[in-house]
Scaffold this motif. Structure first.
Motif, mmCIF file in Angstrom:
data_model
loop_
_atom_site.group_PDB
_atom_site.id
_atom_site.type_symbol
_atom_site.label_atom_id
_atom_site.label_comp_id
_atom_site.label_asym_id
_atom_site.label_seq_id
_atom_site.Cartn_x
_atom_site.Cartn_y
_atom_site.Cartn_z
ATOM 1 N N ASP A 108 0.847 -1.235 0.017
ATOM 2 C CA ASP A 108 -0.056 -0.065 -0.122
ATOM 3 C C ASP A 108 0.843 1.153 -0.185
ATOM 4 O O ASP A 108 0.197 2.294 0.316
ATOM 5 C CB ASP A 108 -0.925 -0.120 1.270
ATOM 6 C CG ASP A 108 -0.294 -0.018 2.581
ATOM 7 O OD1 ASP A 108 0.910 -0.402 2.565
ATOM 8 O OD2 ASP A 108 -0.800 0.288 3.567
ATOM 9 N N SER A 163 2.803 3.858 -2.326
ATOM 10 C CA SER A 163 2.903 4.497 -3.817
ATOM 11 C C SER A 163 4.010 5.153 -3.770
ATOM 12 O O SER A 163 4.815 5.327 -2.750
ATOM 13 C CB SER A 163 1.450 5.251 -4.136
ATOM 14 O OG SER A 163 1.595 6.390 -3.214
ATOM 15 N N TYR A 198 4.777 7.937 -1.274
ATOM 16 C CA TYR A 198 5.081 7.885 0.124
ATOM 17 C C TYR A 198 6.447 6.963 0.195
ATOM 18 O O TYR A 198 6.946 6.726 1.353
ATOM 19 C CB TYR A 198 3.942 7.120 0.801
ATOM 20 C CG TYR A 198 2.741 7.877 0.867
ATOM 21 C CD1 TYR A 198 2.322 9.091 1.743
ATOM 22 C CD2 TYR A 198 1.636 7.558 -0.074
ATOM 23 C CE1 TYR A 198 1.389 9.581 1.892
ATOM 24 C CE2 TYR A 198 0.420 8.447 -0.195
ATOM 25 C CZ TYR A 198 0.430 9.450 0.886
ATOM 26 O OH TYR A 198 -0.891 9.934 0.827
ATOM 27 N N LYS A 228 1.605 -4.319 4.766
ATOM 28 C CA LYS A 228 0.636 -3.031 4.957
ATOM 29 C C LYS A 228 1.533 -2.123 5.815
ATOM 30 O O LYS A 228 1.573 -2.378 7.043
ATOM 31 C CB LYS A 228 -0.534 -3.371 5.565
ATOM 32 C CG LYS A 228 -1.491 -4.250 4.518
ATOM 33 C CD LYS A 228 -2.002 -3.609 3.423
ATOM 34 C CE LYS A 228 -3.074 -4.607 2.680
ATOM 35 N NZ LYS A 228 -3.500 -4.019 1.355
ATOM 36 N N THR A 236 -0.823 3.069 4.931
ATOM 37 C CA THR A 236 -0.647 4.299 4.638
ATOM 38 C C THR A 236 -1.860 5.264 4.628
ATOM 39 O O THR A 236 -1.871 6.416 5.151
ATOM 40 C CB THR A 236 -0.231 4.323 2.928
ATOM 41 O OG1 THR A 236 0.867 3.378 2.864
ATOM 42 C CG2 THR A 236 0.083 5.923 2.504
ATOM 43 N N HIS A 237 -3.124 4.630 4.468
ATOM 44 C CA HIS A 237 -4.143 5.559 4.326
ATOM 45 C C HIS A 237 -5.108 5.264 5.794
ATOM 46 O O HIS A 237 -6.142 5.844 5.673
ATOM 47 C CB HIS A 237 -5.131 5.221 3.224
ATOM 48 C CG HIS A 237 -4.242 5.473 1.999
ATOM 49 N ND1 HIS A 237 -3.936 6.763 1.694
ATOM 50 C CD2 HIS A 237 -3.817 4.651 1.037
ATOM 51 C CE1 HIS A 237 -3.288 6.548 0.346
ATOM 52 N NE2 HIS A 237 -3.152 5.410 0.152
ATOM 53 N N GLN A 238 -4.486 4.847 6.799
ATOM 54 C CA GLN A 238 -4.948 4.810 8.217
ATOM 55 C C GLN A 238 -4.744 5.881 8.936
ATOM 56 O O GLN A 238 -3.778 6.412 9.181
ATOM 57 C CB GLN A 238 -4.531 3.197 8.779
ATOM 58 C CG GLN A 238 -4.980 2.207 8.096
ATOM 59 C CD GLN A 238 -4.594 0.746 9.048
ATOM 60 O OE1 GLN A 238 -4.179 1.204 10.133
ATOM 61 N NE2 GLN A 238 -4.474 -0.142 8.415
ATOM 62 N N ASN A 239 -5.821 6.307 9.629
ATOM 63 C CA ASN A 239 -5.652 7.308 10.630
ATOM 64 C C ASN A 239 -4.553 6.882 11.827
ATOM 65 O O ASN A 239 -4.739 5.734 12.251
ATOM 66 C CB ASN A 239 -6.834 7.688 11.347
ATOM 67 C CG ASN A 239 -8.271 8.280 10.482
ATOM 68 O OD1 ASN A 239 -7.738 8.677 9.279
ATOM 69 N ND2 ASN A 239 -9.247 8.277 10.875
ATOM 70 N N LYS A 256 -3.984 21.557 2.434
ATOM 71 C CA LYS A 256 -4.575 20.692 1.650
ATOM 72 C C LYS A 256 -5.154 21.789 0.525
ATOM 73 O O LYS A 256 -5.139 21.037 -0.525
ATOM 74 C CB LYS A 256 -5.961 20.013 2.423
ATOM 75 C CG LYS A 256 -5.459 19.176 3.246
ATOM 76 C CD LYS A 256 -6.728 18.366 3.705
ATOM 77 C CE LYS A 256 -6.121 17.133 4.370
ATOM 78 N NZ LYS A 256 -7.508 16.071 4.726
ATOM 79 N N LYS A 263 -3.374 10.913 8.497
ATOM 80 C CA LYS A 263 -3.102 9.193 8.030
ATOM 81 C C LYS A 263 -1.665 9.099 8.358
ATOM 82 O O LYS A 263 -0.727 10.194 8.385
ATOM 83 C CB LYS A 263 -3.348 9.260 6.553
ATOM 84 C CG LYS A 263 -4.581 9.695 5.990
ATOM 85 C CD LYS A 263 -5.820 9.099 6.480
ATOM 86 C CE LYS A 263 -7.116 9.487 5.903
ATOM 87 N NZ LYS A 263 -8.454 8.970 6.666
ATOM 88 N N GLY A 322 0.381 7.839 6.352
ATOM 89 C CA GLY A 322 1.339 8.146 5.305
ATOM 90 C C GLY A 322 1.632 9.557 5.310
ATOM 91 O O GLY A 322 2.753 10.061 5.093
ATOM 92 N N GLU A 323 0.465 10.336 5.696
ATOM 93 C CA GLU A 323 0.792 11.857 5.811
ATOM 94 C C GLU A 323 1.848 12.384 6.934
ATOM 95 O O GLU A 323 2.831 12.869 6.589
ATOM 96 C CB GLU A 323 -0.531 12.474 6.208
ATOM 97 C CG GLU A 323 -1.383 12.785 5.217
ATOM 98 C CD GLU A 323 -2.507 13.528 5.851
ATOM 99 O OE1 GLU A 323 -2.794 15.115 5.440
ATOM 100 O OE2 GLU A 323 -3.413 13.089 6.459
#
Length: 731
Positions: free
Chosen positions: A35, A37, A40, A60, A63-66, A176, A188, A190-191
C-alpha cells in the motif's frame, strides 16, 4: 569519532541482504508493503530504515489509516532518538498504554507535547493536522513566531497558527488547499511519514543527494543534455553533490582534437564539485608534450582533482598543482581529499586511481601507491577532523581484477567509507549495492559509460554519520532536452568535430569492407554468421593493440553484433569508421584456458540452422577472430559443432590445448559476459580480465594507418564444414 560498534538500521534491505556481505538496495515498497505508492516511498523508507516504525501488518504500512495520538508520539520519540528503556518523569496520564509510556513521558518532559487534560493524553483519539503542526514544530525546534495569530488558512485557529506558519515556512507542508489547512482532519500514517521525512534534518538526520558520472570518454556532445538533467535534479535536492569518477579523456574526436578542453568546458558549466583521475587521463603521457593536456585540465578546472594514491612530484608539469593534504580550504588543483560544506554539513571526499594504470596507460613519472593503505589514511584524516560522512571517489573498477584493485574489495578492507562512487569497469549499477562487511554500511554506485546515464544516490545519514537509508537510480541522459547555454558553449567544438567526421583517415581500401547482414547482402553474407574481410581487419587491429599492452596476447575476438555497417572501396572517412563501430566499446584482455575458448567458439556458432539447412541464422554473438582459426559443422546439434581449433604460434598454426592458458583480446561488453558468453563472464568475475580501455574505433583507425595497403580477404579463419553450407558457398 570512529564508526566502530555502530549498528546499521538496515530495514531498507531484506533480512537476507543484511546477513550477506553484499546486496542490492531494496526500497520499502519493494520489500513488503503493498500500500506504499511512489508518493510515500521515500518517506516510508526513511521511517522504516531508521527503525522509527514498521508497518501495521507484514504487507501493509497502513498508509491511509488514521494515526492515533499515542502512536504518533511513539514515532516522534523514536525520530528524536529517545530511548525506550530510558528513565523519564511520569507525565501522570492514565490513558497511556504501557508500551508507549516512555515516549509520551519523554515528549512531555522535553516540552514537545502536552495532554488533552492533566490526566488524559487522548491516546486513542485521532491526531489532527493542527495538533501535528504543534507536535512537529516543537519536536523539530522550528523557529516559531509567537506573534503569528492567523495564517492564510481560514480553518486554523489562533492556538495553532504559529505552528502551522512554522511548518509552511520550513517546507514541511503546504496545506490541503490554498485557503484550507485541514486543521481538524485526522492525519493518516502516510501523511505523518511525509511530515517526518521532510523535517528529518531537524531531528539530526542529513539527506545527501549525490549525482555522479564516470567513464564519459569524451562524449562532450552529451554535455548539453546532461546539463539539463543536473540542473533539474539539483533544483529538487538542496543538499547535493556532483562528482566524476574518471576517464573523461579518450574516446571521441572531441578528445582527439581538443584533448579534454571541450569536456572541461561542459563540466565547469555544470558545476562539478570534484573528479578523480582515470587511467585514460594519462593516455598522452608518452607523447612529445607528455602530460601537458592533463596539467592544463587541472589548472583550468573550476573544481578540485582528487587522488590520495598518486604522486605527481616528479613531473615538472604539475609543480604547484598538487596539495598532499585533506582540507576544507581548497580551490582547483590536486588534493588527497577535500571537506565540502553542504549546507552546513561537512562531507569528506577522497580519490583513488587504479594501480593497473602504469600497465595500461602512459603514466610517465607519476607514482602510484596502494589503494587500501591510502584509503585507510584518508578515513583516519577525515575522522581526526570530526568529519563522519565520507565518500571515496574511485577509478578502480566495481569488480575488476584483484591482481590490482576494485571497489568491492575496498569496501571489504577499509572501514569508515560511507559511499563509493566508482568507475573504470563501465558497470551499470541500476541499483546501489550495499556492503555490510563492517557495522556501518558502505554504498557502492557506478553509472556505466559514454554519458548514457547520470547516476543518482539519495543517502540519509543519522546524527552519527551512518547511512541509515538510501535509494538510487541511473537517469537516462538522452531523455532530457539540451540546455541552450551548454549548446552555445559546445558549438565551436562541435563545428570542428563535424568537419572531422567527414575527414579522411588518410587511408584508402582497395576492396569493399563487408560489414553487412543477410538483409543487405542478398542472404549471401553476414557479419552475424560467417567470416568477413571487415571482421578480420577489425580483429587484426584489436590484436595488434593488445600486443602493445600485453605481448603474450595471441588471440582476438569481436562479436558480429558490434559491427554495424560496411565500408565502400576507396577513401575511408572517420565518420565511416564510427558508423561501423558506433558503441565506443573498449579493449579487454582475458586470461582463458583453451577449454574456455573452445566453449566460447561453441557458443559463437550455436544459432539455429536456416530453414534451408545451409548454415546458421544470424546471431550478434557470432565471433570474428584473429590469431585463431576454427571449423564447425552447422548440421550438428548446438554445443557439438566445433570440430577443429588452431591458434597461431610463430609462423604456424597449432592445435588449441584445452589445458593451456591463453591471453585473448575482445571488447569489454563481451568480456563481461555480454551476448551470453558466460565463460567470459566467469573469467571476469574471477579477476582474469584486464581493461586497458582503448576504444575500438580508434584502435581500428590506428591500425589502418600502419598498413602498407588495405586489402583484407576472407582467409578461411572460420569454416562451416556442413556439406550443404559448402555447396552454397561453391555456387
Amino acid at each position: 569519532m570512529s564508526k566502530k560498534n555502530r549498528k546499521f538500521l538496515a530495514t531498507t534491505v531484506t533480512a537476507a541482504a543484511v546477513a550477506a556481505v553484499l546486496a542490492p538496495s531494496v526500497s520499502a515498497d519493494e520489500l513488503k508493503f503493498t500500500d506504499v505508492s511512489d508518493t510515500y516511498a521515500d518517506a516510508v523508507n526513511f521511517l522504516v530504515g531508521n527503525g522509527i516504525t514498521k508497518g501495521v501488518e507484514d504487507t501493509k504500512f497502513g498508509t491511509h489509516q488514521n494515526i492515533t495520538r499515542v502512536d504518533a508520539a511513539v514515532l516522534v520519540a523514536r525520530a528524536l532518538g529517545f530511548d525506550e528503556n530510558g528513565k523519564y518523569k511520569d507525565a501522570g496520564f492514565t490513558d497511556v498504554p504501557d508500551r508507549a509510556k516512555w515516549a509520551v513521558n519523554a515528549l512531555v518532559q522535553n516540552n514537545v507535547v502536552d495532554g488533552l487534560s492533566t490526566t488524559k493524553f487522548g491516546s486513542y483519539d485521532n491526531l489532527t493536522r493542527g495538533q501535528t503542526a504543534k507536535l512537529l514544530a516543537n519536536a523539530a525546534k522550528l523557529p516559531v513566531n509567537d506573534g503569528v495569530t492567523k495564517t492564510k488558512f481560514t480553518d486554523v485557529n489562533e492556538n495553532f497558527a504559529k505552528y502551522v506558519d512554522a511548518l509552511v515556512r520550513e517546507g514541511v507542508t503546504k496545506g490541503k488547499e490554498e485557503t484550507k489547512f485541514g486543521a481538524n482532519d485526522a492525519v493518516k500514517r502516510g501523511e505523518l511519514a511525509l511530515f517526518l521525512d521532510r523535517a528529518k534534518e531537524h531531528f539530526g538526520f542529513f539527506d545527501l543527494f549525490v549525482m555522479h558520472t564516470n567513464d564519459t570518454h569524451a562524449k562532450a556532445d552529451m554535455g548539453p543534455k546532461r546539463a539539463t538533467a543536473v540542473k533539474e535534479l539539483r533544483s529538487e535536492h538542496k543538499n547535493n553533490l556532483l562528482v566524476d569518477a574518471g576517464d573523461v579523456f579518450s574516446g571521441t574526436l572531441y578528445f582527439n582534437e581538443f584533448q579534454g578542453a571541450a569536456d572541461l568546458q561542459m563540466m565547469n558549466y555544470m558545476g562539478y564539485d570534484a573528479m578523480t583521475f582515470g587511467n585514460h587521463e594519462f593516455d598522452l603521457g608518452s607523447s612529445e608534450e607528455g602530460h601537458k593536456a592533463l596539467a592544463s585540465f587541472v589548472k583550468n578546472a573550476k573544481f578540485p582533482m582528487l587522488s590520495a594514491n598518486l604522486d605527481f612530484s616528479k613531473d615538472e608539469l604539475f609543480i604547484g598543482l598538487q596539495n598532499n593534504r585533506y582540507t576544507s580550504d581548497y580551490s582547483n588543483g590536486i588534493y588527497d581529499g577535500i571537506v565540502v560544506d553542504v549546507n552546513g554539513e561537512e562531507v569528506g571526499i577522497f580519490g583513488l586511481t587504479t594501480e593497473e594504470t602504469p600497465t595500461i596507460s602512459s603514466t610517465g613519472e607519476v607514482q602510484f601507491a596502494n589503494y587500501v593503505e591510502k584509503a585507510k589514511e584518508a578515513v583516519a584524516a577525515f575522522e581526526a577532523r570530526g568529519v563522519d560522512k565520507i565518500i571515496a571517489l574511485t577509478h578502480l573498477g566495481y569488480n575488476d581484477s584483484l591482481n590490482f584493485d576494485n571497489d568491492l574489495e575496498l569496501a571489504k578492507k577499509v572501514e569508515g567509507i560511507d559511499i563509493i562512487v566508482g568507475g573504470h569497469t563501465h558497470s551499470e549499477l541500476k541499483d546501489p549495492v550495499v556492503s555490510n562487511e563492517f557495522d556501518a554500511p558502505t554504498i557502492i554506485v557506478q553509472a556505466g559509460t559514454q554519458s548514457k546515464y547520470l547516476g543518482t544516490l539519495n543517502a540519509v545519514f543519522n546524527e552519527d554519520g551512518v547511512v541509515t537509508s538510501f535509494g538510487g537510480e541511473l537517469v537516462k541522459v538522452g531523455d532530457f532536452e539540451a540546455d541552450a547555454k551548454a549548446e552555445e558553449i559546445l558549438a565551436p567544438y562541435k563545428k570542428k568535430v563535424d568537419e572531422l567526421m567527414n575527414q579522411s583517415t588518410g587511408v584508402s581500401t582497395e576492396v569493399a569492407l563487408d560489414g553487412g547482414r543477410d538483409s543487405n547482402n542478398e542472404g549471401n553474407s553476414s557479419v552475424r554468421h560467417n567470416e568477413t574481410n571487415l571482421g578480420n581487419l577489425i580483429t587484426d587491429g584489436m590484436l595488434a593493440t593488445a600486443k602493445t599492452i600485453n605481448d603474450k596476447t595471441t588471440i582476438a575476438m569481436q562479436n558480429g553484433g558490434g559491427i554495424r555497417a560496411s565500408i565502400d572501396e576507396g577513401d575511408i572517412t572517420v565518420g565511416e569508421v564510427m558508423t561501423v563501430l558506433p558503441f565506443g566499446n573498449a579493449l579487454a584482455i582475458m586470461e582463458l584456458k583453451g577449454s574456455e575458448i573452445k566453449a566460447a567458439l561453441e557458443h559463437s556458432v550455436s544459432a539455429d540452422l536456416r530453414d534451408d539447412k545451409t548454415g546458421l541464422k544470424e546471431s550478434g554473438a557470432f565471433l570474428h577472430v584473429s590469431g585463431l582459426k576454427f571449423e564447425y559443422d552447422s548440421s550438428k546439434p548446438a554445443g557439438e559443432r566445433v570440430t577443429k581449433v588452431e591458434v597461431s604460434e610463430g609462423d604456424k598454426f597449432v592445435a588449441l590445448d584445452d589445458a593451456k592458458t591463453y591471453f585473448v583480446a575482445t571488447n569489454t561488453f563481451t568480456a563481461a559476459g555480454g551476448d551470453g558468453y558466460d565463460m567470459f563472464g566467469k573469467a571476469y568475475a574471477d579477476g582474469r580480465v584486464s581493461e586497458p580501455g582503448n576504444v575500438d574505433y580508434q584502435m581500428f583507425i590506428d591500425y589502418l594507418n600502419v598498413l602498407d595497403k588495405v586489402a583484407p580477404a576472407v582467409e578461411g579463419r572460420i569454416v562451416d564444414v556442413n556439406p550443404a553450407a559448402a555447396k552454397t558457398v561453391a555456387e
